[in-house]
Design an enzyme around this catalytic site. Structure first.
Site, PDB file in Angstrom:
ATOM      1  N   ASP A   1       0.827  -1.215   0.000  1.00 28.96           N
ATOM      2  CA  ASP A   1       0.000   0.000   0.000  1.00 28.96           C
ATOM      3  C   ASP A   1       0.860   1.263   0.000  1.00 28.96           C
ATOM      4  OD1 ASP A   1      -2.467   1.264  -0.050  1.00 28.96           O
ATOM      5  OD2 ASP A   1      -2.523   1.490   2.129  1.00 28.96           O
TER       6      ASP A   1
ATOM      7  N   HIS B   1       2.104   3.440  -9.205  1.00 30.16           N
ATOM      8  CA  HIS B   1       1.899   2.004  -9.413  1.00 30.16           C
ATOM      9  C   HIS B   1       3.076   1.391 -10.185  1.00 30.16           C
ATOM     10  CE1 HIS B   1      -1.972   2.141  -7.581  1.00 30.16           C
ATOM     11  NE2 HIS B   1      -2.549   2.877  -8.524  1.00 30.16           N
TER      12      HIS B   1
ATOM     13  N   LEU C   1      10.542 -20.825  -5.131  1.00 22.64           N
ATOM     14  CA  LEU C   1       9.628 -19.907  -4.420  1.00 22.64           C
ATOM     15  C   LEU C   1       8.274 -19.898  -5.133  1.00 22.64           C
ATOM     16  CD1 LEU C   1       9.303 -17.354  -2.393  1.00 22.64           C
ATOM     17  CD2 LEU C   1       9.837 -15.964  -4.406  1.00 22.64           C
TER      18      LEU C   1
HETATM   19  C1  IPE Z   1      -5.271  -2.562  -0.024  1.00 20.14           C
HETATM   20  O1  IPE Z   1      -5.035  -1.215  -0.167  1.00 20.14           O
HETATM   21  C2  IPE Z   1      -5.271  -3.240  -1.371  1.00 20.14           C
HETATM   22  C3  IPE Z   1      -3.969  -3.352  -2.010  1.00 20.14           C
HETATM   23  C4  IPE Z   1      -2.838  -2.947  -1.545  1.00 20.14           C
HETATM   24  C5  IPE Z   1      -3.983  -4.014  -3.287  1.00 20.14           C
HETATM   25  P1  IPE Z   1      -6.212  -0.152  -0.302  1.00 20.14           P
HETATM   26  O2  IPE Z   1      -5.589   1.154  -0.483  1.00 20.14           O
HETATM   27  O3  IPE Z   1      -7.199  -0.596  -1.313  1.00 20.14           O
HETATM   28  O4  IPE Z   1      -6.906  -0.289   1.126  1.00 20.14           O
HETATM   29  P2  IPE Z   1      -7.733   0.787   1.944  1.00 20.14           P
HETATM   30  O5  IPE Z   1      -8.751   1.370   1.008  1.00 20.14           O
HETATM   31  O6  IPE Z   1      -6.763   1.813   2.410  1.00 20.14           O
HETATM   32  O7  IPE Z   1      -8.323   0.031   3.084  1.00 20.14           O
HETATM   33  C1  IPE Z   2      -1.808   0.232  -3.348  1.00 15.27           C
HETATM   34  O1  IPE Z   2      -1.527   1.576  -3.363  1.00 15.27           O
HETATM   35  C2  IPE Z   2      -2.040  -0.318  -4.725  1.00 15.27           C
HETATM   36  C3  IPE Z   2      -3.451  -0.611  -5.026  1.00 15.27           C
HETATM   37  C4  IPE Z   2      -4.410  -0.573  -4.178  1.00 15.27           C
HETATM   38  C5  IPE Z   2      -3.765  -0.988  -6.411  1.00 15.27           C
HETATM   39  P1  IPE Z   2      -2.650   2.687  -3.298  1.00 15.27           P
HETATM   40  O2  IPE Z   2      -3.013   3.086  -4.676  1.00 15.27           O
HETATM   41  O3  IPE Z   2      -3.788   2.238  -2.453  1.00 15.27           O
HETATM   42  O4  IPE Z   2      -1.877   3.854  -2.593  1.00 15.27           O
HETATM   43  P2  IPE Z   2      -2.464   4.866  -1.532  1.00 15.27           P
HETATM   44  O5  IPE Z   2      -2.933   4.058  -0.354  1.00 15.27           O
HETATM   45  O6  IPE Z   2      -3.599   5.581  -2.200  1.00 15.27           O
HETATM   46  O7  IPE Z   2      -1.332   5.752  -1.204  1.00 15.27           O
HETATM   47 MG    MG Z   3      -4.115   2.429  -0.450  1.00  6.93          MG
END
Ligand code: IPE
Ligand code: IPE
Ligand code: MG
Length: 242
Positions: free
Chosen positions: A21, A38, A133
């Site tokens: 995240d 990303h 792995l």
């Molecule tokens: C969790 O992150 C999903 C992934 C990292 C793929 P999100 O950004 O979607 O989660 P929330 O919305 O902060 O709970």
């Molecule tokens: C996690 O990073 C990746 C996905 C959920 C696809 P985020 O896109 O949720 O990044 P933040 O949490 O908004 O910074």
């Molecule tokens: Mg996120």
């Protein structure tokens, strides 16, 4: 009732999962477009897979896209779809060389025929007879949906008399879950938030959890090794008096 939670209390973490995240906030804090966050995140995956091989993990299970992430803006979802293809093109040749077995799990059908076929090819190319792995990538995955799907599947098996109610146990639920791993030793979440966000609900009953403040694109091999080292110091009791 006997406690059926498995108690494979390894000194080192063998099955590790990561909620990757913070890509969006990393991009914004660097005045970049979200899709750049990303794509930087995909580069970090390469490093962490390399380190997982060095550290002799059995499995690395990555949360790449949740079932709830479908509610993000179309432009972001389109960028992520493109990145899935790019990541496969760029990283699968190395996974083949490294003998890493790649598997995707979750509701992958929603990503469309093109990505589905790319995923199948990648899985076939890395289906080594002996792998070092298991790299599992959760795409369109939701822990609750997984439990619902397992419940439906088991109900169908009972109706068609393939199994009896007494056959239902923790192992059977693990077996029918779409997650390739039965249990996770260590779960890491980057990005600073302390929540699970619908990741592996059933598999993390006794998992150690590390919440890391860094955004995923800033997560380095050294941070990963630190998490693995911290795991070694933890006393895992599984409810027992030891
Ligand atoms: C969790 O992150 C999903 C992934 C990292 C793929 P999100 O950004 O979607 O989660 P929330 O919305 O902060 O709970
Ligand atoms: C996690 O990073 C990746 C996905 C959920 C696809 P985020 O896109 O949720 O990044 P933040 O949490 O908004 O910074
Ligand atoms: Mg996120």
């Amino acid at each position: 009732m006997a406690n059926k939670i498995k108690k494979k209390s390894a000194k080192t973490a063998k099955n590790v999962a990561i909620i990757m995240d913070g890509n969006g906030r990393w991009a914004m804090s660097n005045s970049l477009n979200i899709s750049k966050g990303h794509s930087k995140g995909v580069e970090v995956v390469r490093d962490i897979v390399e380190e997982s091989v060095i550290q002799k993990l059995s499995s690395l299970t990555l949360y790449a896209f949740s079932s709830e992430n479908w509610s993000r803006p179309k432009v972001e979802i389109d960028a992520i779809k493109k990145l899935v293809i790019i990541a496969i093109n760029e990283q699968v040749p190395d996974l083949v060389k490294q003998k890493v077995r790649l598997k995707f799990f979750g509701n992958i059908d929603n990503f469309g025929a093109k990505i589905l076929s790319k995923i199948k090819d990648a899985e076939n190319a890395t289906n080594h007879e002996e792998s070092v792995l298991n790299l599992n990538v959760a795409l369109g995955y939701g822990g609750r949906q997984d439990i619902v799907n397992v419940t439906k599947y088991i109900s169908e098996q009972i109706i068609s008399k393939n199994i009896n109610i007494d056959d239902i146990d923790e192992d059977l639920i693990s077996k029918f879950s779409c997650c390739p791993e039965d249990e996770i030793d260590l779960l890491i979440r980057t990005g600073g938030d302390k929540r699970i966000s619908n990741f592996l609900l059933y598999q993390i009953a006794y998992t150690e959890i590390n919440f890391i403040d860094k955004y995923w694109p800033d997560f380095k091999k050294g941070d990963f090794v630190e998490c693995l080292d911290n795991f070694k110091k933890v006393s895992r009791r599984f409810g027992k008096r030891i």
